[in-house]
Design an enzyme around this catalytic site. Structure first.
Site, mmCIF file in Angstrom:
data_model
loop_
_atom_site.group_PDB
_atom_site.id
_atom_site.type_symbol
_atom_site.label_atom_id
_atom_site.label_comp_id
_atom_site.label_asym_id
_atom_site.label_seq_id
_atom_site.Cartn_x
_atom_site.Cartn_y
_atom_site.Cartn_z
ATOM 1 N N GLY A 128 2.561 2.492 -0.400
ATOM 2 C CA GLY A 128 2.038 3.658 0.320
ATOM 3 C C GLY A 128 0.939 4.405 -0.414
ATOM 4 N N GLU A 129 0.900 4.345 -1.739
ATOM 5 C CA GLU A 129 -0.106 5.082 -2.500
ATOM 6 C C GLU A 129 -1.472 4.431 -2.335
ATOM 7 O OE1 GLU A 129 1.002 5.697 -6.541
ATOM 8 O OE2 GLU A 129 3.119 5.998 -6.064
#
Length: 1448
Positions: free
Chosen positions: A654-655
């Site tokens: 997700g980052e």
């Protein structure tokens, strides 16, 4: 033209009857002459004209004015009629288009009505089926092409619905006739495609017509497909030419269904039109297309389109068939809105066509890459989707197709088959898809059919369970079938039975693959502890079992460790990697390549953790990411497909920074392998980001305003090195992402995976890199590993179903399964599996239930399950006994139960020596053991116990009151039970035990000992029925134990210690006679007697074991003494030459000595001793003293008569002859054994000396005489001088002293006539002294001996009998002394002053001191004063006076 058609239906009806049949009439071209062909054409012309004349339009025009010009259609027919008969002689040289064209014009004319068109079609059909056209016909190819073109563009006026359907059916007939005609090989690829298209259009249109037309159209479609693909195996290797021509196969894209694709150019599809009617076909249905283009490439393609049909048309037709599935899948039509709506009918039709193509095409399908690619991708994807449909009919058809594909080309479909098995069949069979019962049954039937295929299970195990990137199909299938076979809170259903059949099919397949010789087990790969890169392990040859068998074993071992490692990684990645290092799967020092390969190829990893690890900022993780991306092959792959393949292996983190690192690695790898369109890797990176953003935009519900295609193209301007990417390229990417989402979040569901679009794309990519499919023709080499997985679930399922089943067929299936499991377990020496089988089966025999005897027999006889289970138990025992361990106890429990019920054969066990006994022993036919009473309330009489009895005589003996007569039902049940027991061949378990392996034999013996129990401790007076049964069982087991021991005489050492200890426990604990003790005692003797001739090294142990008899309680020993002695006699007579040791003879003689005082046993005991000692035949130094002592026991015994005692003494004396012989042999062999012989001689005379004191006169006197003989008559024995000193001290002087003591202390009535015995003893004293004089005269203690002789005579003279001295002794003593003095004088031993000393203690002085008392006058007689002293002479030089001779 406007008038309705009023023609009568007679003509058309007649022709329909003749020509409209779907089955073409049989005719041969050889039977059709040129003349008949001409007449046939003429006949058909007449038929068409006749129908046309009936029509108002054609009739009026024809009759109105003869001078009026005829209609071209009619005129053309008349022109042909004029010429047709002139063509008879050269029919095959005539261009068939000349006589076909009028018919074809009729078919294509929009002016003709349906009856006229129908007759023309019938004519063409007749020409085709009667082979007016054949391969020899000139220009036949153009003729067929014209027919196909005309029929596929048929136009006619619809007059009524019925006639329209007739025409459509005739069209189908003609098209099928074209394909079935021998000249059909001349048809071009394009025309074959046209035929299929037209037929399918009629199928489509028939949905709104009658049932007959629908069925006929579908049947024709099937026939066409069969005709076309039947031709495939005969087609030459066209694919090379196909590829060289530059033709590209248009494989329908799943994202864009074929039904929505515009037609580019070339052939635009066939039409069947009706004028004034309603025959208008939809153009938006899938169709077969052969593309035609212009230019050089177009010329090559046109060549392929027009050449005789082959692979190109079949590729397109197969593509068309696959597109039918796509059309159904992607159509948004509501149910039953038209004939292509999504219901059962359409998919079944499409799948049926595909199945026909596969069945007829066979293995040739896999030889053509284009068709194979369609099967691998489009077809299988469709099969998986339709396999999950709610229709059992569709599932059944799908399964049939998959079964055919597995059989024909499984080598090319490794991953596709795995996906179908896991995601469809197993999922439905376990009801993980909400499947109906019917679906579950279909799926289960398919799995069972697969299991019945030769080598299926072996190939599943080798290709999937031993591949680290595949699921464990074999293991999952085993567990599924086992679980499905268990009825949980429900009665046995068809699915349960199917699952059972599947398990049995798997087991029987393994059992059948086992040959006579089981291949040796290869080394266990788990012993290898060196690190090796598992992703680099390769197999040199996947066709050679010597190469792939070790390879898959190694890979399976690696896979097991990887599975454990993946579990550790999912809990903690760092510790997981450390664990893998400890398991030698990763190197001691981690490197990026090894970690990347672990993450890439290991199944079961948490994709979230993999994504986080790859996106980590740590330099090592970045290196791992680079290596991870390097494992992908993106060549010839669009960017969106490559991105799907890449992201399918993990979840994108997700980052944003992690996403950037991951996408950069992907873009760099993609650009390396696909640099054609993209200018640089930055372009790849930007476009990849753009696709990810587009995916989010299009498939995120929170995004309300979706990006359009124009937006997407605009957003990606000038990213390709400052230039724009091709618009078509971007449009294709946009449509791909829009229609099929890239799944960023992996499914976390447990169990079987759901196949998404991305999963399928990844699977197709993975199939390029997977290991080749192994065809297992040597499955027996991996049976062992497979059986380890399969045996547990199978045995559990069999046991549960056998417990519930009542049907005979299912019962037999279970029994066969048990036998197959036992066969495999026995072949691979799996004793734990066999023991488990026996535990399960023995429970089903019902013999172990505590029920009354008659009830048990009745229940057993009526229970076929119990009888089959019992037969199976003993089938396993007889076939695989080598590898049974604890299972012997279960087998024995069944035998004991049968014994208790009286169902065993009369003679259960026979040992190896029985036959020998029956010949050598005249009494062998007699019963050796009395029948055992079921009650032992009274102590047995001494003679009521037999010796070694036969087993049969006590199995059924019963002293109870007669039982009531059994009912007919009971008799029948017992007969069935007896037959079952007969079929079991229980006796073979024991008689064939000599072939058992040592460990199994030991287990059998141990089971027999445990089965007998501690019954020997119970007293015989116990009337408790349980105690009686226990003792009966103990006797039974002991008999079997003895039988097993005797049958294994060659390896008795492994049994002996246990058997001996068991018998010893019984014997030593017995306090009263009992049948068990009797069996133990005589069984022990029997074992010794049988084994002594064969086991020299065990002789001492065997004979020593007989000492147990000496430890018997007195009451027990007394009861069996006679029979024990008889058995000992048999043992000695049979094995006397084998008994050589002192210990062995000690045991024998001890047993014989005991019998000397037993009234019944003394006779056989003495006979045995006499056998040993007579003539010294069996006397040895080892048994000499023992036998002498035993003979002395019999001599002293008062049980027998005097004659036997005398005979015993004679045996003792006769033994002295052996001493002479041994002494002579020792002298000849220069052996120094005189001391031993002297010792034996001394023990002999000591024994005789004891008998000399017997109270019976005859025995006493005979013993003295025999003692004298032994002292003076055994001249051949060389005795040491010191030996004579011992003899005088222990024997000669002792016998005189003891006799004198008896005379003084004992009653004359008890010892009668002691005077004569004393006289004989004096003579013995004198003769012994004179005989030994040469030896003892040399001794220092000679004087002592001489004084002893004189003292003895002196004491004898002092004895008084009845108060008076004995005149016989007074007369005898001087005479004996005189003779002795003369001998001593003559030998120079006695002379005056010769031996005197200063104290007067010399021989001379001592002699005359005693002479004063004994015979004072002898000095003057022997040494007169005037007689000179004689000189020394040689000892024994003068003859001994007569008085020195042995008194008889």
């Amino acid at each position: 033209m406007g008038c309705p058609n009023q023609q009568p239906e007679g003509v058309t009806a007649a022709r329909d009857t003749k020509d409209c049949s779907c089955t073409p009439p049989m005719a041969s071209s050889s039977s059709s002459s040129s003349a008949s062909s001409a007449f046939m054409v003429n006949s058909e012309i007449g038929a068409v004209l006749a129908v046309m004349r009936r029509n108002v339009r054609w009739g009026v025009q024809y009759m109105a004015d003869e001078d009026q010009l005829e209609h071209p259609l009619i005129k053309s027919f008349k022109e042909i009629r004029k010429k047709v008969f002139s063509w008879q002689r050269q029919w095959h040289t005539i261009n068939p288009i000349l006589y076909l064209q009028p018919f074809l014009d009729i078919i294509q004319s929009d002016e003709t009505s349906s009856p006229i068109t129908g007759v023309a079609l019938s004519s063409i059909y007749k020409f085709l089926t009667l082979e007016v056209l054949d391969l020899d016909t000139v220009n036949v190819a153009n003729a067929l092409h014209s027919i196909v073109d005309a029929v596929t563009s048929c136009r006619f006026e619809v007059t009524d619905p019925g006639s329209e359907e007739v025409v459509l059916m005739k069209i189908l007939q003609v098209l099928l006739g074209c394909m079935k005609n021998k000249a059909s090989v001349k048809l071009s690829n394009q025309h074959v495609c046209n035929v299929v298209n037209t037929c399918f259009q009629i199928v489509h249109q028939a949905g709104s017509k009658g049932e007959l037309l629908q069925r006929t159209a579908r049947h024709t479609m099937h026939e066409l497909i069969r005709c076309i693909f039947m031709h495939l195996p005969d087609v030459g290797n066209k694919e090379q030419e196909f590829a060289q021509g530059g033709h590209e196969v248009n494989i329908p894209n799943n994202d864009q269904p074929s039904m929505n694709k515009p037609q580019d150019n070339g052939y635009t599809g066939s039409k069947i039109e009706s004028v004034g009617g309603s025959v208008n076909l939809s153009t938006e249905i899938p169709e077969v297309k052969m593309d035609e283009t212009t230019g050089d490439v177009g010329e090559a393609k046109n060549h392929l389109v027009t050449e005789p049909y082959g692979v190109p048309s079949m590729v397109e037709i197969f593509n068309f068939l696959c597109s039918l599935l796509n059309a159904v899948e992607h159509s948004g039509i509501t149910p039953r809105s038209n004939s292509l709506a999504y219901d059962e009918d359409v998919p079944l039709f499409a799948l049926g066509l595909i199945n026909s193509a596969i069945e007829l095409g066979g293995t040739a399908l896999s030889h053509h890459p284009e068709i194979l690619a369609l099967i691998q991708n489009d077809l299988f994807h469709g099969l998986i989707q339709f396999g999950l449909s709610p229709s059992p009919l569709i599932l059944s058809t799908v399964c049939s197709i998959v079964l055919n594909l597995y059989n024909l080309m499984r080598v090319k479909l490794k991953l596709q088959l795995e996906t179908f098995f896991s995601s469809v069949l197993m999922k439905i069979a376990l009801n993980k898809h909400g499947a109906s019962y019917q679906q579950q049954e279909v799926a289960m039937e398919t799995l069972v059919d697969l299991c019945r295929q030769p080598n299926f299970i072996h190939e599943m195990y080798a290709n999937y369970d031993c591949d680290i990137s595949c699921s464990n199909v074999f293991e999952d299938l085993s567990n599924l079938l086992s679980k499905s076979a268990f009825p949980v809170n429900s009665p046995l259903s068809a699915i349960h039975v199917l699952a059972l059949e599947g398990l049995i099919a798997m087991i029987s397949g393994m059992a059948e693959s086992i040959g006579d010789e089981v291949p040796p087990l290869e080394p266990d790969p788990s012993s290898i502890e060196d690190h090796e890169s598992f992703w680099k392990v390769k197999c040199e040859n996947f066709e050679n079992p010597d190469a792939w068998v070790p390879y898959i074993r190694k890979m399976k071992h690696i896979k097991k460790k990887l599975t454990i490692g993946a579990d550790h990684f999912n809990r903690d990645p760092k510790k997981g990697l450390q664990f893998l290092q400890g398991m030698y799967l990763l190197p001691e020092t981690l490197d990026p390549v090894s970690v990347a390969c672990f993450l890439r190829y290991t199944s079961g990893l948490d994709k979230n953790l993999v994504g986080d690890y790859l996106g980590n900022h740590d330099q090592f993780c970045i290196d791992v990411l680079q290596e991870f991306a390097g494992t992908f092959d993106f060549r010839d792959m669009n960017l969106d497909i490559a991105l799907r393949v890449f992201l399918e292996t993990f979840r994108l983190p997700g980052e944003s920074q992690k996403i950037q690192r991951v996408v950069e690695a992907f873009a760099e790898r993609y650009y390396e392998q696909s640099p054609d369109i993209l200018a640089n890797k930055d372009a790849a990176l930007l476009l990849s980001y753009s696709l990810i953003m587009l995916n989010t935009d299009q498939h995120n519900a929170q995004v309300k305003k979706k990006m359009t295609e124009e937006d997407f193209i605009r957003n990606n301007r000038r990213i390709n090195g400052g230039n724009d990417l091709p618009r078509e390229y971007l449009s294709e990417l946009y449509r791909s992402i829009s229609e099929n989402e890239i799944k960023m979040t992996p499914d976390h569901g447990v169990g079987f995976p759901v196949i998404t679009h991305d999963n399928w794309v990844g699977l197709i990519h993975k199939s390029r890199q997977t290991a080749p499919f192994i065809v297992c023709n040597s499955g027996d080499r991996i049976n062992h590993e497979m059986f380890a997985i399969l045996s547990g679930p199978t045995v559990a399922a069999l046991s549960v179903i056998l417990d519930l089943v009542e049907q005979e067929d299912v019962l037999q299936i279970c029994i066969d399964g048990f036998l197959d499991v036992a066969k495999i377990a026995g072949s691979y020496h799996l004793d734990d599996v066999l023991d488990g089988l026996l535990v399960s089966l023995s429970k089903f025999t019902t013999l172990l239930l505590p029920v009354g005897i008659e009830d048990s027999v009745l229940a057993f006889g009526d229970d076929s399950k119990a009888r089959k289970a019992l037969v199976t138990v003993f089938s396993i025992a007889n076939a695989h006994g080598d590898y049974i361990r604890s299972g012997w106890r279960n087998i024995l429990d069944c035998i004991l139960s049968l014994h208790k019920l009286g169902l065993l054969p009369a003679r259960l066990a026979r040992d190896a020596a029985d036959d020998f006994d029956s010949v050598s022993d005249p009494d062998s036919g007699k019963s050796l053991v009395s029948p055992v009473s079921t009650k032992l309330a009274l102590p047995p009489a001494r003679r009521s116990f037999g010796l070694m009895g036969r087993f049969s005589e006590f199995l059924y003996y019963d002293t109870e009151k007669p039982a009531p007569q059994p009912s007919e039902e009971q008799v029948e049940a017992r007969n069935r039970a007896m037959e079952t027991v007969k079929d079991c061949h229980i006796e073979n378990v024991f008689t064939e035990s000599k072939f058992l392996q040592s460990e199994s034999l030991t287990s059998l013996a141990r089971a027999l000992m445990l089965g007998a129990g501690p019954s020997g401790n119970s007293p015989s007076g116990n009337s408790n029925s349980a105690g009686v049964e226990d003792e009966d069982a103990a006797i039974f087991c002991l008999e079997l134990l003895i039988t097993v021991a005797l049958n294994n005489r060659d390896r008795i050492m492994i049994l002996w210690q246990g058997v001996y200890e068991y018998i010893a426990n019984i014997v030593q604990s017995a306090v009263m006679p009992s049948a068990l003790v009797e069996k133990a005692v005589f069984g022990l003797i029997r074992i010794c007697r049988r084994l002594l001739p064969y086991k020299e090294d065990l002789t001492d142990d065997l004979l020593k074991s007989l000492q147990l008899i000496l430890k018997l309680d007195a009451r027990v020993a007394d009861a069996y003494c006679e029979h024990i002695t008889q058995e000992i006699m048999r043992l000695v007579k049979a094995n006397v030459s084998q008994i050589k040791s002192h210990m062995g003879w000690r045991t024998i003689t001890s047993l014989l000595s005991i019998t000397a005082r037993h009234p019944e046993a003394s006779e056989p005991g003495f006979d045995t001793l006499e056998f040993i000692m007579s003539d010294g035949a069996h006397l040895l130094p080892a048994n000499f003293v023992l036998c002498v002592n035993a003979a002395r026991q019999f001599a002293e015994s008062r049980v027998g008569d005097v004659a036997r005692s005398v005979k015993s003494i004679d045996l003792m004396v006769g033994a002295g002859v052996c001493l002479v012989r041994w002494s002579r042999e020792a002298e000849e062999a220069s052996l120094q054994v005189y001391q031993d012989i002297g010792e034996m001689w001394l023990r002999l005379v000591q024994g005789l000396k004891k008998v000399c004191l017997d109270s019976r006169e005859e025995i006493r006197n005979h013993a003295v005489l025999m003692l004298q003989r032994c002292l003076t008559g055994l001249d051949g024995i060389h005795l040491e001088d010191e030996m004579w000193l011992q003899c005088f001290d222990l024997v000669v002087f002792s016998v005189v002293d003891d006799l004198l003591e008896i005379i003084r202390e004992k009653s004359a009535k008890e010892y009668r006539n002691m005077e004569s015995t004393l006289v004989l003893s004096l003579k013995l004293l004198s003769k012994a002294f004179l005989h030994s004089l040469p030896c003892i005269s040399r001794l220092v203690s000679f004087e002592k001996i001489w004084v002893g002789v004189l003292s003895g005579m002196e004491r004898c003279m002092e004895v008084k009998f009845r108060g008076k001295r004995s005149e016989k002794i007074y007369e005898l003593v001087p005479e004996l002394l005189k003779n002795t003095l003369l001998v001593m004088k003559s030998n120079g031993i006695l002379h005056s002053g010769g031996d005197s000393d200063s104290d007067g203690d010399g021989v001379w002085n001592q002699t005359w001191v005693h002479m004063k008392t004994l015979a004072p006058s002898l000095r003057s007689e022997v040494f007169p004063d005037d007689e000179p002293e004689p000189g020394p002479q040689t000892v024994g030089a003068d003859p001994v006076p007569e008085a020195n001779l042995l008194v008889p």
